[in-house]
Enzyme design. Structure first.
Site, PDB file in Angstrom:
ATOM      1  CE  LYS A 175      -3.777   1.966   2.825  1.00  0.00           C
ATOM      2  NZ  LYS A 175      -4.632   1.700   4.015  1.00  0.00           N
ATOM      3  CB  SER A 229      -7.767   3.639   2.926  1.00  0.00           C
ATOM      4  OG  SER A 229      -6.899   3.128   3.950  1.00  0.00           O
ATOM      5  CB  SER A 278      -8.225   0.724   5.904  1.00  0.00           C
ATOM      6  OG  SER A 278      -8.966   1.913   5.978  1.00  0.00           O
TER       7      SER A 278
END
Length: 542
Positions: A80, A155, A179
């Site tokens: 990420k 996210s 997330s």
């Protein structure tokens, strides 16, 4: 032989360690998959192809010479884009960090490398691991491999999409309010949020110091266990690092579930939230499956979801605003609208609200003790339904609808989301298994056993390579402002006192959030006793 991209991380490991597949072949297959599909899915921000190929060649030589570094040696992983990688752009999805190139790897990235894993790409994230799918950022949001018109969850959006699409067997994500588990549920993969502090946050762009957890998304619970074993352990440069031994999760995956006590959180969907019928049915089936495996399943109850959400939002938004305060004050319009519409609500929280939220958190955690004594794990949906369409996203729901995932960021213990089936439209559904703090290995073992009973778990999305469709980017609607003239003046006074440059568009974003932010503060304003300490007290460790 099964196509490489269809292999789980554990299956890739067996092939690589046996010599039936080389790291060079596995990395080449991953890069080919990215090149052929990412024009459709937008899961990758920055590929690291050359470095990955070079590392694969070294890994191939080491494994062949009997110098394996462990089960991840030679396998591709994604990161990420809030995880620092030395010499590689790490912008957190934001224009405000568009030229940010770290000088060192995050501790978790360094640990993965030490175990032989090969970072292959930085993956799409919502802006600074916050907000929703935004089309006004430097990079477009990731699209769902099961239906690209739909959301991947956030996210850790690119991480969920990359694993589901077969780019990598595992990817790193972060979980502050759901997330990791949200993208896992919407993308049909496994996502594991470890106990807070078990995996280092050092070198990861912060969202909330109180609630940030770092952990993996992968195809299966067993894959998550392999990743956790490589990642877990004390970290001298993370102030929140837990002084706990790594859980050795992979070794415990085959444990029997006979006698396991499972608490089914029915009130999540019967009282607290509106949950899609297919998700409820899938959760019920998961509970029945655990019963057939020897577990005892009974109804459990914890505090209402809204109580946990109030605590999390007041604390986390206050911390997030402080992290980005300088840029929010000097260049607010360089942030995306969704990020602003969430983070600017923190202007409305007071010091009283923040301390009350921390005191309420301690009460909520004390209330979990009888639940932990009665049950070994808790079971609940990990989303309120299948993935919504990207163009259906509205920031206002952040303020009006509590998340089914957030309670377990607040409890800080481990939580795993796995695919529990599919909707009639073919979109994944998710169920989450939750444990006591530091009972990570048990949670993963339960998930591993449950996955084996879900026949549909073997399905993979079938994505046809092709040109990117010509499509307009969805636009965010104007904020819905319902405040009174007196409340408008109150907002203006708060912004002025903070020195915040309030224009009409920023006022609208704050005003839309205001009734809900103030309501959170009122709900947290309780008659605390003197002994009701806040959660963020210092504890001496030997």
């Amino acid at each position: 032989m099964t196509e490489i991209w269809r292999l789980s991380l554990a299956e890739q490991s067996l092939e690589a360690q046996s010599g039936r597949l080389s790291p060079v072949e596995i990395i080449a297959a991953a890069l080919t998959r990215i090149e052929s599909l990412d024009g459709l899915l937008d899961a990758v921000v920055t590929p690291m192809a050359d470095a990955a190929r070079a590392a694969a060649a070294v890994a191939e030589t080491e494994i062949a010479a009997g110098r394996s570094l462990g089960p991840l040696h030679g396998l591709p992983v994604g990161l990420k884009d809030i995880f620092d990688v030395a010499g590689v752009l790490t912008a957190g999805g934001s224009k405000t960090a568009i030229d940010r190139v770290p000088k060192a790897d995050a501790v978790s990235v360094a640990k993965l490398r030490a175990g032989g894993a090969i970072p292959i790409a930085k993956l799409t994230t919502h802006e600074f691991a916050h907000g929703g799918p935004s089309f006004d950022l430097p990079w477009p949001p990731a699209r769902n491999p099961w239906n690209r018109e739909h959301f991947t969850g956030g996210s850790s959006s690119g991480s969920g999409a990359a694993v589901a699409a077969g780019y990598v067997g595992a990817a790193m994500g972060s979980d502050t309010g759901g997330s990791i588990r949200g993208p896992a549920a919407f993308s049909g993969v496994a996502g594991f949020m470890p106990t807070y502090g078990l995996v280092s946050r050092a070198g990861v762009i912060p969202n909330s110091f109180t609630f940030d957890h770092c952990g993996p998304l992968a195809w299966t619970a067993a894959d998550c266990a392999l990743m956790l074993d490589a990642l877990a352990g004390p970290c001298a440069v993370d102030p929140a690092s837990a002084h706990a031994a790594p859980p050795m999760a992979a070794a415990g995956l085959g444990r029997s579930l006979k006698g396991l006590r499972v608490g089914l959180l029915r009130h999540f969907w019967e009282e607290d939230l509106t949950v899609a019928p297919e998700t409820v049915a899938a959760t019920e089936r998961a509970a029945e499956a655990l019963g057939s495996l020897g577990a005892t399943v009974e109804v459990a109850r914890i505090a209402p979801v809204q109580d946990w959400y109030d605590v999390k939002i007041v604390i986390a938004e206050s911390e997030l605003f402080n992290v980005h305060r300088r840029n929010l004050m000097t260049r607010p319009h360089d942030f995306g609208q969704d990020f602003l519409a969430r983070s600017l609500g923190a202007l409305l929280f007071t010091g009283q609200d923040y301390v009350a939220a921390q005191r309420r958190r301690r009460q909520l955690l004390a209330g979990m003790r009888p639940t932990y004594e009665r049950f070994d794990v808790l079971l609940a949906p990990s989303a309120v339904g299948p993935a919504p369409r990207l163009d259906a996203h509205r920031t206002k729901t952040f303020w009006t609808k509590p998340s089914i995932l957030t309670p377990f960021d607040v409890t800080a213990g481990p939580a795993l989301s796995i695919c529990s089936g599919f909707s009639p439209a073919g979109l994944p559904l998710g169920v989450q298994i939750v444990g006591r703090p530091f009972d990570d290995a048990r949670v993963l073992a339960v998930g591993h056993a449950l996955e084996a009973s879900i026949a549909e778990r073997q399905r993979r999305p079938e994505i046809a390579p092709g040109p990117r469709p010509s499509e307009p980017a969805p636009s965010m609607p104007a904020p819905e402002v319902t405040v009174s003239p007196a409340e408008s003046r109150r907002i203006e006074a708060i912004a002025a006192a903070a020195g915040f440059p309030l224009d009409a568009s920023l006022f609208g974003l704050i005003a839309e959030a205001a009734p809900y932010a103030w309501a959170m503060g009122r709900r947290l304003d309780r008659d605390f006793q003197y002994a009701d300490e806040p959660m963020n007290v210092f504890v001496h460790r030997n």
